[in-house]
Design a protein around this motif. Structure first.
Motif, PDB file in Angstrom:
ATOM      1  N   CYS A  81      14.661   7.060  -1.735  1.00 53.63           N
ATOM      2  CA  CYS A  81      14.600   8.440  -1.264  1.00 53.63           C
ATOM      3  C   CYS A  81      15.451   8.619  -0.016  1.00 53.63           C
ATOM      4  CB  CYS A  81      13.140   8.782  -0.965  1.00 53.63           C
ATOM      5  SG  CYS A  81      12.889  10.417  -0.274  1.00 53.63           S
ATOM      6  N   THR A  82      16.285   9.643  -0.024  1.00 52.42           N
ATOM      7  CA  THR A  82      17.078   9.967   1.163  1.00 52.42           C
ATOM      8  C   THR A  82      16.872  11.421   1.595  1.00 52.42           C
ATOM      9  OG1 THR A  82      19.004  10.546  -0.180  1.00 52.42           O
ATOM     10  CG2 THR A  82      18.877   8.268   0.634  1.00 52.42           C
ATOM     11  N   ASN A  83      16.085  12.183   0.811  1.00 50.19           N
ATOM     12  CA  ASN A  83      15.900  13.601   1.116  1.00 50.19           C
ATOM     13  C   ASN A  83      14.489  14.040   0.736  1.00 50.19           C
ATOM     14  OD1 ASN A  83      16.030  16.340   1.486  1.00 50.19           O
ATOM     15  ND2 ASN A  83      17.602  16.709  -0.057  1.00 50.19           N
ATOM     16  N   GLU A  84      13.565  13.887   1.647  1.00 54.58           N
ATOM     17  CA  GLU A  84      12.162  14.270   1.404  1.00 54.58           C
ATOM     18  C   GLU A  84      12.013  15.767   1.121  1.00 54.58           C
ATOM     19  OE1 GLU A  84       9.214  12.707   1.167  1.00 54.58           O
ATOM     20  OE2 GLU A  84       9.836  10.671   1.669  1.00 54.58           O
ATOM     21  N   THR A  85      12.947  16.580   1.560  1.00 51.33           N
ATOM     22  CA  THR A  85      12.817  18.029   1.381  1.00 51.33           C
ATOM     23  C   THR A  85      13.270  18.507   0.006  1.00 51.33           C
ATOM     24  OG1 THR A  85      14.983  18.494   2.333  1.00 51.33           O
ATOM     25  CG2 THR A  85      13.109  18.434   3.871  1.00 51.33           C
ATOM     26  N   ALA A  86      13.832  17.626  -0.812  1.00 52.71           N
ATOM     27  CA  ALA A  86      14.280  18.032  -2.156  1.00 52.71           C
ATOM     28  C   ALA A  86      13.132  18.610  -2.971  1.00 52.71           C
ATOM     29  CB  ALA A  86      14.905  16.848  -2.888  1.00 52.71           C
ATOM     30  N   ALA A  87      11.927  18.107  -2.766  1.00 52.45           N
ATOM     31  CA  ALA A  87      10.759  18.585  -3.515  1.00 52.45           C
ATOM     32  C   ALA A  87      10.417  20.035  -3.188  1.00 52.45           C
ATOM     33  CB  ALA A  87       9.550  17.690  -3.240  1.00 52.45           C
ATOM     34  N   ASN A  88      10.901  20.541  -2.054  1.00 52.66           N
ATOM     35  CA  ASN A  88      10.607  21.925  -1.673  1.00 52.66           C
ATOM     36  C   ASN A  88      11.144  22.930  -2.677  1.00 52.66           C
ATOM     37  OD1 ASN A  88       9.431  20.863   0.595  1.00 52.66           O
ATOM     38  ND2 ASN A  88      11.114  21.388   1.966  1.00 52.66           N
ATOM     39  N   SER A  89      12.149  22.533  -3.460  1.00 53.03           N
ATOM     40  CA  SER A  89      12.736  23.452  -4.435  1.00 53.03           C
ATOM     41  C   SER A  89      12.017  23.394  -5.786  1.00 53.03           C
ATOM     42  CB  SER A  89      14.221  23.143  -4.622  1.00 53.03           C
ATOM     43  OG  SER A  89      14.380  21.887  -5.245  1.00 53.03           O
ATOM     44  N   LEU A  90      10.973  22.566  -5.878  1.00 52.36           N
ATOM     45  CA  LEU A  90      10.262  22.385  -7.147  1.00 52.36           C
ATOM     46  C   LEU A  90       8.854  22.956  -7.081  1.00 52.36           C
ATOM     47  CD1 LEU A  90      11.307  18.666  -7.741  1.00 52.36           C
ATOM     48  CD2 LEU A  90      12.396  20.714  -8.664  1.00 52.36           C
ATOM     49  N   SER A  91       8.357  23.372  -8.229  1.00 52.60           N
ATOM     50  CA  SER A  91       6.986  23.882  -8.302  1.00 52.60           C
ATOM     51  C   SER A  91       5.997  22.719  -8.395  1.00 52.60           C
ATOM     52  CB  SER A  91       6.830  24.789  -9.525  1.00 52.60           C
ATOM     53  OG  SER A  91       6.832  24.013 -10.712  1.00 52.60           O
ATOM     54  N   GLU A  92       4.723  23.018  -8.212  1.00 52.52           N
ATOM     55  CA  GLU A  92       3.683  21.992  -8.359  1.00 52.52           C
ATOM     56  C   GLU A  92       3.680  21.427  -9.787  1.00 52.52           C
ATOM     57  OE1 GLU A  92      -0.224  23.045  -6.919  1.00 52.52           O
ATOM     58  OE2 GLU A  92       0.653  24.096  -5.202  1.00 52.52           O
ATOM     59  N   LYS A  93       3.911  22.285 -10.772  1.00 56.08           N
ATOM     60  CA  LYS A  93       3.979  21.821 -12.171  1.00 56.08           C
ATOM     61  C   LYS A  93       5.153  20.866 -12.367  1.00 56.08           C
ATOM     62  CE  LYS A  93       1.839  25.714 -14.570  1.00 56.08           C
ATOM     63  NZ  LYS A  93       2.049  26.785 -15.540  1.00 56.08           N
ATOM     64  N   ASP A  94       6.283  21.176 -11.739  1.00 55.70           N
ATOM     65  CA  ASP A  94       7.454  20.304 -11.838  1.00 55.70           C
ATOM     66  C   ASP A  94       7.158  18.935 -11.235  1.00 55.70           C
ATOM     67  OD1 ASP A  94       8.850  22.431 -12.947  1.00 55.70           O
ATOM     68  OD2 ASP A  94       9.873  22.952 -11.073  1.00 55.70           O
ATOM     69  N   ILE A  95       6.540  18.929 -10.081  1.00 51.32           N
ATOM     70  CA  ILE A  95       6.209  17.667  -9.413  1.00 51.32           C
ATOM     71  C   ILE A  95       5.221  16.867 -10.257  1.00 51.32           C
ATOM     72  CG2 ILE A  95       5.105  16.651  -7.370  1.00 51.32           C
ATOM     73  CD1 ILE A  95       6.506  18.976  -5.786  1.00 51.32           C
ATOM     74  N   GLN A  96       4.278  17.554 -10.892  1.00 54.58           N
ATOM     75  CA  GLN A  96       3.330  16.853 -11.763  1.00 54.58           C
ATOM     76  C   GLN A  96       4.045  16.225 -12.958  1.00 54.58           C
ATOM     77  OE1 GLN A  96      -0.138  16.466 -11.060  1.00 54.58           O
ATOM     78  NE2 GLN A  96       0.321  14.854 -12.551  1.00 54.58           N
ATOM     79  N   VAL A  97       5.011  16.923 -13.522  1.00 55.83           N
ATOM     80  CA  VAL A  97       5.815  16.372 -14.619  1.00 55.83           C
ATOM     81  C   VAL A  97       6.529  15.104 -14.154  1.00 55.83           C
ATOM     82  CG1 VAL A  97       7.913  16.765 -16.005  1.00 55.83           C
ATOM     83  CG2 VAL A  97       6.094  18.487 -15.967  1.00 55.83           C
ATOM     84  N   ILE A  98       7.114  15.149 -12.976  1.00 56.94           N
ATOM     85  CA  ILE A  98       7.819  13.985 -12.431  1.00 56.94           C
ATOM     86  C   ILE A  98       6.848  12.822 -12.224  1.00 56.94           C
ATOM     87  CG2 ILE A  98       9.070  13.104 -10.413  1.00 56.94           C
ATOM     88  CD1 ILE A  98      10.237  16.018 -10.153  1.00 56.94           C
ATOM     89  N   GLU A  99       5.693  13.110 -11.631  1.00 59.40           N
ATOM     90  CA  GLU A  99       4.693  12.065 -11.396  1.00 59.40           C
ATOM     91  C   GLU A  99       4.212  11.456 -12.711  1.00 59.40           C
ATOM     92  OE1 GLU A  99       1.792  14.169  -9.044  1.00 59.40           O
ATOM     93  OE2 GLU A  99       2.830  13.677  -7.160  1.00 59.40           O
ATOM     94  N   ASP A 100       3.964  12.293 -13.700  1.00 59.86           N
ATOM     95  CA  ASP A 100       3.491  11.801 -14.997  1.00 59.86           C
ATOM     96  C   ASP A 100       4.565  10.959 -15.692  1.00 59.86           C
ATOM     97  OD1 ASP A 100       1.126  13.116 -14.475  1.00 59.86           O
ATOM     98  OD2 ASP A 100       1.496  14.763 -15.886  1.00 59.86           O
ATOM     99  N   THR A 101       5.813  11.376 -15.570  1.00 58.93           N
ATOM    100  CA  THR A 101       6.916  10.612 -16.159  1.00 58.93           C
ATOM    101  C   THR A 101       7.018   9.236 -15.500  1.00 58.93           C
ATOM    102  OG1 THR A 101       8.108  12.659 -16.659  1.00 58.93           O
ATOM    103  CG2 THR A 101       9.398  10.615 -16.637  1.00 58.93           C
ATOM    104  N   LEU A 102       6.955   9.204 -14.185  1.00 59.76           N
ATOM    105  CA  LEU A 102       7.014   7.925 -13.473  1.00 59.76           C
ATOM    106  C   LEU A 102       5.842   7.023 -13.851  1.00 59.76           C
ATOM    107  CD1 LEU A 102       8.229   9.100  -9.976  1.00 59.76           C
ATOM    108  CD2 LEU A 102       9.317   7.336 -11.375  1.00 59.76           C
ATOM    109  N   GLU A 103       4.663   7.596 -13.944  1.00 61.15           N
ATOM    110  CA  GLU A 103       3.479   6.801 -14.301  1.00 61.15           C
ATOM    111  C   GLU A 103       3.623   6.214 -15.708  1.00 61.15           C
ATOM    112  OE1 GLU A 103      -0.008   4.799 -14.070  1.00 61.15           O
ATOM    113  OE2 GLU A 103       1.053   5.766 -12.420  1.00 61.15           O
ATOM    114  N   THR A 104       4.138   7.001 -16.620  1.00 60.78           N
ATOM    115  CA  THR A 104       4.291   6.549 -18.005  1.00 60.78           C
ATOM    116  C   THR A 104       5.333   5.439 -18.135  1.00 60.78           C
ATOM    117  OG1 THR A 104       3.664   8.725 -18.840  1.00 60.78           O
ATOM    118  CG2 THR A 104       4.894   7.289 -20.353  1.00 60.78           C
TER     119      THR A 104
END
Length: 149
Positions: A81-104
């Motif tokens: 990670c080099t940009n912690e603020t990148a997530a600011n442009s994403l919705s909570e649903k988007d972040i959940q999709v990313i988290e679920d993808t990483l977990e899988t």
């Protein structure tokens, strides 16, 4: 709240930040496949693209050109990670999709994910050696709707 799909680079950077927090190792090859699977999950789960950039069928599986260009100089080293603020442009649903993808897919290497994508129709149906063919979101959604549901 975000309603339109953002840039794949923001999704990639957010993915790397979440991966770092969860001690998941991600190299460039794995990142490309994770982006592809996250896009598929968002299309199936929410009927919307996670990012607006196109995905292409390359020799090494699905690739987002913009993200490839951003990280190509890192070779096989792990990305962080080099940009912690990148997530600011994403919705909570988007972040959940990313988290679920990483977990899988956290236990898979980039090479293992490459082999998986090579067995799936969206890549197989459009790949042509030495050509930059797009894997459409329609094709991704149609295939993964059957796989993910």
């Amino acid at each position: 709240m975000k309603t339109q799909p953002g840039q794949a680079t923001d999704v990639a950077e957010t993915m790397l930040c979440i991966a770092d927090r969860n001690h998941i190792l991600v190299d460039h090859l794995k990142l490309q496949k994770l982006l592809y699977f996250a896009q598929a999950l968002s299309l199936v789960r929410h009927n919307k693209r996670l990012f607006r950039n196109r995905i292409f069928a390359w020799d090494h599986g699905p690739v987002v050109n913009m993200v490839y260009d951003q990280y190509k100089n890192h070779g096989r080293e792990y990305l962080h990670c080099t940009n912690e603020t990148a997530a600011n442009s994403l919705s909570e649903k988007d972040i959940q999709v990313i988290e679920d993808t990483l977990e899988t897919f956290k236990k898979y290497t980039g090479i293992e994910l490459l082999k998986i994508t090579h067995q799936h129709r969206p890549w197989k149906d459009v790949f042509k050696e030495d050509e930059n063919k797009q894997i459409t979101t329609t094709k991704i959604k149609e295939y993964y709707k059957q796989v993910l549901e």
